[in-house]
Design an enzyme around this catalytic site. Structure first.
Site, PDB file in Angstrom:
ATOM      1  N   ARG A  89      34.895 -32.872   8.164  1.00  0.00           N
ATOM      2  CA  ARG A  89      35.551 -33.500   7.013  1.00  0.00           C
ATOM      3  C   ARG A  89      34.901 -33.066   5.703  1.00  0.00           C
ATOM      4  NH1 ARG A  89      39.245 -33.524   9.748  1.00  0.00           N
ATOM      5  NH2 ARG A  89      40.107 -35.291  10.850  1.00  0.00           N
ATOM      6  N   GLU A  92      36.296 -29.793   5.003  1.00  0.00           N
ATOM      7  CA  GLU A  92      37.681 -29.985   4.591  1.00  0.00           C
ATOM      8  C   GLU A  92      37.764 -30.429   3.129  1.00  0.00           C
ATOM      9  OE1 GLU A  92      41.505 -31.987   6.709  1.00  0.00           O
ATOM     10  OE2 GLU A  92      39.727 -33.248   6.551  1.00  0.00           O
ATOM     11  N   SER A 115      22.818 -27.399  -8.908  1.00  0.00           N
ATOM     12  CA  SER A 115      21.691 -27.060  -8.046  1.00  0.00           C
ATOM     13  C   SER A 115      21.743 -27.852  -6.743  1.00  0.00           C
ATOM     14  CB  SER A 115      20.375 -27.366  -8.759  1.00  0.00           C
ATOM     15  OG  SER A 115      19.281 -27.157  -7.893  1.00  0.00           O
TER      16      SER A 115
END
Length: 147
Positions: A89, A92, A115
């Site tokens: 996920r 995704e 960063s």
């Protein structure tokens, strides 16, 4: 001598065996929970004192405590997406929203990056009438490109 991967597995087993939370381990190590969890799973180096604190709480063998201090492994070089649904996920989300996040960072901060070294991360559960929410906060220092 154990590898970092073997040490991480020993931590996970001992954590369950001793009924210790990641939060308690982080407190014993004097570190934020997300950082401490990642470190104990092999993603950050532990100092001797941090490794000893975790080892003492978990009842780890000296060889495992020593392995926790080895250089970290921070990436899976396979180039594939993880099969684990929770990890997938995150991939995704970045595939879907990554270009928008990049545009917003550039618009609000200028030409540069966030960063991942000078970085903070937090995870918390927030009650919601429609079902509890997971809130993940990524807090990285802005690094402008130097031309």
């Amino acid at each position: 001598m154990h590898s970092r991967g073997e040490a991480a597995e020993a931590v996970r087993v001992a954590k369950i065996r001793r009924n210790v939370t990641w939060e308690l381990l982080a407190e014993a190590m004097g570190r934020p929970p997300v950082w401490a969890t990642a470190a104990l799973l092999g993603r950050h180096p532990l100092t001797s004192a941090e490794a000893q604190a975790a080892g003492s709480l978990l009842g780890l063998e000296p060889e495992v405590v020593q392995a926790l201090q080895l250089p970290p492994v921070r990436d899976d070089a396979s180039g594939t997406f993880p099969a684990d649904p929770t990890l997938y996920r995150f991939y995704e989300v970045l595939r879907l929203y990554g270009p928008a996040l990049k545009e917003l960072i550039h618009e609000q901060c200028g030409d540069g990056i966030m960063s991942a070294v000078n970085f903070r991360l937090d995870v918390r559960r927030v009650p919601d009438p429609a079902g509890d929410r997971v809130v993940v906060v990524l807090d990285g220092k802005f690094l402008p490109y130097q031309w």
